[in-house]
Structures are given as C-alpha cells and as structure tokens.
Design a protein around this motif. Structure first.
Motif, PDB file in Angstrom:
ATOM      1  N   LYS A  20      -5.715  -1.447 -17.229  1.00 33.94           N
ATOM      2  CA  LYS A  20      -4.977  -1.113 -16.025  1.00 33.94           C
ATOM      3  C   LYS A  20      -5.877  -0.534 -14.934  1.00 33.94           C
ATOM      4  O   LYS A  20      -5.419  -0.216 -13.842  1.00 33.94           O
ATOM      5  CB  LYS A  20      -3.856  -0.116 -16.353  1.00 33.94           C
ATOM      6  N   ARG A  21      -7.164  -0.399 -15.232  1.00 30.65           N
ATOM      7  CA  ARG A  21      -8.076   0.173 -14.257  1.00 30.65           C
ATOM      8  C   ARG A  21      -8.040  -0.597 -12.930  1.00 30.65           C
ATOM      9  O   ARG A  21      -8.003  -0.001 -11.851  1.00 30.65           O
ATOM     10  CB  ARG A  21      -9.497   0.183 -14.825  1.00 30.65           C
ATOM     11  N   SER A  22      -8.052  -1.932 -13.009  1.00 32.99           N
ATOM     12  CA  SER A  22      -8.043  -2.736 -11.791  1.00 32.99           C
ATOM     13  C   SER A  22      -6.767  -2.530 -10.997  1.00 32.99           C
ATOM     14  O   SER A  22      -6.774  -2.550  -9.756  1.00 32.99           O
ATOM     15  CB  SER A  22      -8.227  -4.217 -12.121  1.00 32.99           C
ATOM     16  N   LYS A  23      -5.634  -2.330 -11.692  1.00 35.14           N
ATOM     17  CA  LYS A  23      -4.363  -2.087 -11.003  1.00 35.14           C
ATOM     18  C   LYS A  23      -4.365  -0.732 -10.322  1.00 35.14           C
ATOM     19  O   LYS A  23      -3.799  -0.566  -9.238  1.00 35.14           O
ATOM     20  CB  LYS A  23      -3.206  -2.212 -12.000  1.00 35.14           C
ATOM     21  N   ILE A  24      -5.004   0.253 -10.945  1.00 33.39           N
ATOM     22  CA  ILE A  24      -5.123   1.570 -10.322  1.00 33.39           C
ATOM     23  C   ILE A  24      -5.940   1.453  -9.042  1.00 33.39           C
ATOM     24  O   ILE A  24      -5.585   2.015  -8.002  1.00 33.39           O
ATOM     25  CB  ILE A  24      -5.776   2.570 -11.299  1.00 33.39           C
ATOM     26  N   PHE A  25      -7.025   0.683  -9.102  1.00 29.39           N
ATOM     27  CA  PHE A  25      -7.844   0.475  -7.918  1.00 29.39           C
ATOM     28  C   PHE A  25      -7.031  -0.204  -6.812  1.00 29.39           C
ATOM     29  O   PHE A  25      -7.132   0.165  -5.636  1.00 29.39           O
ATOM     30  CB  PHE A  25      -9.064  -0.385  -8.260  1.00 29.39           C
ATOM     31  N   THR A  26      -6.228  -1.204  -7.178  1.00 26.67           N
ATOM     32  CA  THR A  26      -5.416  -1.915  -6.190  1.00 26.67           C
ATOM     33  C   THR A  26      -4.461  -0.959  -5.481  1.00 26.67           C
ATOM     34  O   THR A  26      -4.295  -1.023  -4.257  1.00 26.67           O
ATOM     35  CB  THR A  26      -4.612  -3.038  -6.866  1.00 26.67           C
ATOM     36  N   LYS A  27      -3.855  -0.065  -6.237  1.00 28.40           N
ATOM     37  CA  LYS A  27      -2.918   0.892  -5.640  1.00 28.40           C
ATOM     38  C   LYS A  27      -3.626   1.830  -4.670  1.00 28.40           C
ATOM     39  O   LYS A  27      -3.114   2.117  -3.584  1.00 28.40           O
ATOM     40  CB  LYS A  27      -2.229   1.690  -6.747  1.00 28.40           C
ATOM     41  N   VAL A  28      -4.805   2.284  -5.044  1.00 22.92           N
ATOM     42  CA  VAL A  28      -5.555   3.177  -4.166  1.00 22.92           C
ATOM     43  C   VAL A  28      -6.020   2.437  -2.911  1.00 22.92           C
ATOM     44  O   VAL A  28      -6.004   2.990  -1.804  1.00 22.92           O
ATOM     45  CB  VAL A  28      -6.752   3.797  -4.920  1.00 22.92           C
ATOM     46  N   LEU A  29      -6.424   1.180  -3.057  1.00 20.00           N
ATOM     47  CA  LEU A  29      -6.830   0.388  -1.901  1.00 20.00           C
ATOM     48  C   LEU A  29      -5.668   0.213  -0.918  1.00 20.00           C
ATOM     49  O   LEU A  29      -5.869   0.209   0.295  1.00 20.00           O
ATOM     50  CB  LEU A  29      -7.355  -0.977  -2.353  1.00 20.00           C
ATOM     51  N   LYS A  30      -4.468   0.071  -1.439  1.00 17.33           N
ATOM     52  CA  LYS A  30      -3.288  -0.006  -0.566  1.00 17.33           C
ATOM     53  C   LYS A  30      -3.104   1.310   0.186  1.00 17.33           C
ATOM     54  O   LYS A  30      -2.754   1.310   1.373  1.00 17.33           O
ATOM     55  CB  LYS A  30      -2.036  -0.329  -1.381  1.00 17.33           C
ATOM     56  N   GLU A  31      -3.329   2.431  -0.504  1.00 19.65           N
ATOM     57  CA  GLU A  31      -3.217   3.734   0.150  1.00 19.65           C
ATOM     58  C   GLU A  31      -4.190   3.823   1.329  1.00 19.65           C
ATOM     59  O   GLU A  31      -3.840   4.326   2.402  1.00 19.65           O
ATOM     60  CB  GLU A  31      -3.523   4.857  -0.845  1.00 19.65           C
ATOM     61  N   ILE A  32      -5.409   3.348   1.113  1.00 19.88           N
ATOM     62  CA  ILE A  32      -6.417   3.376   2.171  1.00 19.88           C
ATOM     63  C   ILE A  32      -5.970   2.506   3.352  1.00 19.88           C
ATOM     64  O   ILE A  32      -6.033   2.923   4.517  1.00 19.88           O
ATOM     65  CB  ILE A  32      -7.782   2.893   1.631  1.00 19.88           C
ATOM     66  N   THR A  33      -5.501   1.303   3.053  1.00 20.28           N
ATOM     67  CA  THR A  33      -5.065   0.377   4.101  1.00 20.28           C
ATOM     68  C   THR A  33      -3.930   0.956   4.918  1.00 20.28           C
ATOM     69  O   THR A  33      -3.958   0.938   6.159  1.00 20.28           O
ATOM     70  CB  THR A  33      -4.630  -0.962   3.476  1.00 20.28           C
ATOM     71  N   VAL A  34      -2.907   1.479   4.241  1.00 17.31           N
ATOM     72  CA  VAL A  34      -1.744   2.035   4.942  1.00 17.31           C
ATOM     73  C   VAL A  34      -2.140   3.260   5.750  1.00 17.31           C
ATOM     74  O   VAL A  34      -1.677   3.455   6.887  1.00 17.31           O
ATOM     75  CB  VAL A  34      -0.628   2.367   3.929  1.00 17.31           C
ATOM     76  N   ALA A  35      -3.006   4.102   5.202  1.00 17.04           N
ATOM     77  CA  ALA A  35      -3.448   5.306   5.916  1.00 17.04           C
ATOM     78  C   ALA A  35      -4.130   4.943   7.229  1.00 17.04           C
ATOM     79  O   ALA A  35      -3.961   5.630   8.250  1.00 17.04           O
ATOM     80  CB  ALA A  35      -4.394   6.118   5.038  1.00 17.04           C
ATOM     81  N   ILE A  36      -4.886   3.862   7.226  1.00 17.89           N
ATOM     82  CA  ILE A  36      -5.579   3.424   8.445  1.00 17.89           C
ATOM     83  C   ILE A  36      -4.611   2.762   9.418  1.00 17.89           C
ATOM     84  O   ILE A  36      -4.588   3.069  10.617  1.00 17.89           O
ATOM     85  CB  ILE A  36      -6.735   2.470   8.078  1.00 17.89           C
ATOM     86  N   LYS A  37      -3.783   1.848   8.910  1.00 16.09           N
ATOM     87  CA  LYS A  37      -2.862   1.105   9.771  1.00 16.09           C
ATOM     88  C   LYS A  37      -1.837   2.023  10.441  1.00 16.09           C
ATOM     89  O   LYS A  37      -1.482   1.829  11.606  1.00 16.09           O
ATOM     90  CB  LYS A  37      -2.153   0.020   8.960  1.00 16.09           C
ATOM     91  N   GLU A  38      -1.346   3.011   9.714  1.00 17.17           N
ATOM     92  CA  GLU A  38      -0.310   3.882  10.261  1.00 17.17           C
ATOM     93  C   GLU A  38      -0.879   4.943  11.197  1.00 17.17           C
ATOM     94  O   GLU A  38      -0.133   5.729  11.776  1.00 17.17           O
ATOM     95  CB  GLU A  38       0.477   4.541   9.119  1.00 17.17           C
TER      96      GLU A  38
END
Length: 252
Positions: A20-38
């Motif tokens: 599940k490590r890759s899925k954890i990374f995917t979730k964190v990458l989404k956090e980064i994307t949303v933090a920048i976009k918003e």
C-alpha cells in the motif's frame, strides 16, 4: 480519541512497509496538488500553509525528494490534475458508522465505487448528514517520541496554552488533538518549539465507539481495507472500538 488515533498509527506503520506504500504516496501527492491549486497555484511553502502541511505529511511517509519536487512542478503547471473533494456517509455490518473522504477527478466513478464497496461488504451508503453528527472534527498532530527532548508533562502544559484539548500516548507515538479552528495555531506552535511532526491532519473522531466480537470486527476490517484500496479515497473514519484482541489481529 486514543483508540481512533491508534488505528491511524497502525495503518501508517503497516502501510509504509507493504504494497500500500504506493497508494499512500498517491494520496499525499493529491494533498500537494490540491494545496497548490486552492491557493492560486502557489507552489511556495513559505507563503502557502496548506502546501507546507502537505509537504510535512510527505516527509512523514518518507516520500523521496524528487517525487515531491516533481509533484510541485506538475501542480503549478497548466496540465495539472483538477481534483474535487467529496464525502460519503454510510454504515457497515452491525451498524458501524463510516465517514469517507475522497479526492477525485471523476465524480461518477467515485460515487459508483463507494456504493459498490459498501454493497459488497454488507453495508449501505446513506444520505448526507446521516452519520456526520456521530463524529467531531479535530486537528490531529502525530509526533514520533524518538528524539523528543521535552518532558511530556511540561510539553502538554505548553500545548494546552496553544489550544490542545487532549493527548494520546501510545508506545513510540505522541498525539496532540485540537479544536478544528485551532489547527493552524497549533501547527505554528509546534514549529516554534522545533518539534518535528510526523503527520498533521484534520480527523473526524467518533463521539462514541461500538465494540464487536472479533469475527464481526474482522468484517469491518475487510470493509476498511476495501476503501483503503480505492484510488479516490483519502481518509476513512469509523466508530469501531479497537479492543486489545482486535489490535493484536491487525498487527499480527
């Protein structure tokens, strides 16, 4: 609160070591994307607190620096993904309440997937507001006690003045809880005290928990695992009581 925090910590320890490590990374990458976009495509963590928190969480799961830099570059570009926040409420077997938070670029897919997961595991998707009142929203900061130079009692007194409402102390993890509107204040306080935070997030904490026998509880764990495996699911909150027997099963 401690039981819910313990579940998150167990997931983190196991997740960092398995598939599940890759899925954890995917979730964190989404956090980064949303933090920048918003925040108007602001890729500077010095002036974007949401991004600063997302990067803290990325480091907390040992994400490689090059992955983080690539995510920031992509999120500030014209071809960045656009994610939408969605939440779902429902019940698993034996009346265990679930609150599911998602980030998605395809709402139809996410709705269908969440409904399907509930149905396959003897649960049901409910209407908005049917479960939310069973939880309170708190800021939650997780600190690894290794390297922590503060005496915990002294630290707690210091943090209460900054808005901490309760604490969790489990083995190598120290957890700080705040009211939702004190999240930013506490983040700044911990930074000022030079306390390294492993993860900082908003969690929905159950007001009461329900204890099930081990076999029934295993059915809930299967439902949780199914949600964990869904690419759109960011966080899963529930009101299952984590008994010592169930914790031993999870960690075994």
């Amino acid at each position: 609160m401690a039981g819910h925090s313990k579940w998150a910590n167990i997931k983190h320890r196991k997740g960092a070591q398995d598939k599940k490590r890759s899925k954890i990374f995917t979730k964190v990458l989404k956090e980064i994307t949303v933090a920048i976009k918003e925040n108007n495509n602001n890729g500077d963590p010095e002036t974007n607190p949401a991004l600063r928190n997302a990067l803290l969480n990325a480091r907390g799961v040992n994400m490689p620096k090059e992955n983080i830099e690539r995510a920031i570059k992509k999120a500030t570009g014209a071809d960045a993904d656009n994610y939408e926040y969605m939440s779902f409420e429902g019940y698993g077997p034996n009346g265990i309440a679930f609150f599911i938070e998602c980030m998605t670029n395809n709402t139809n897919r996410t709705v269908a997937s969440v409904r399907s997961i509930f149905n396959k595991h003897k649960g049901s998707l409910s209407t908005s507001g049917s479960v939310e009142f069973l939880f309170e929203t708190n800021g939650v900061f997780t600190v690894n006690k290794d390297g922590l130079t503060w005496d915990l009692e002294e630290l707690q007194l210091e943090l209460i003045e900054a808005g901490a409402v309760s604490f969790g102390d489990e083995e190598d993890i120290f957890t700080i809880y705040t009211e939702f509107n004190q999240f930013g204040t506490m983040a700044s306080k911990l930074e000022a005290l030079k306390i390294e935070v492993q993860r900082a997030e908003i969690q929905r904490i159950p007001l009461e928990t329900k204890e099930l026998n081990i076999e029934d509880a295993k059915e809930i764990l299967k439902l949780i695992d199914a949600f964990e495996d869904d690419e759109d699911v960011q966080d899963i909150f529930h009101d299952l009581e984590l008994t010592d027997e169930l914790i031993a099963h999870i960690e075994g």
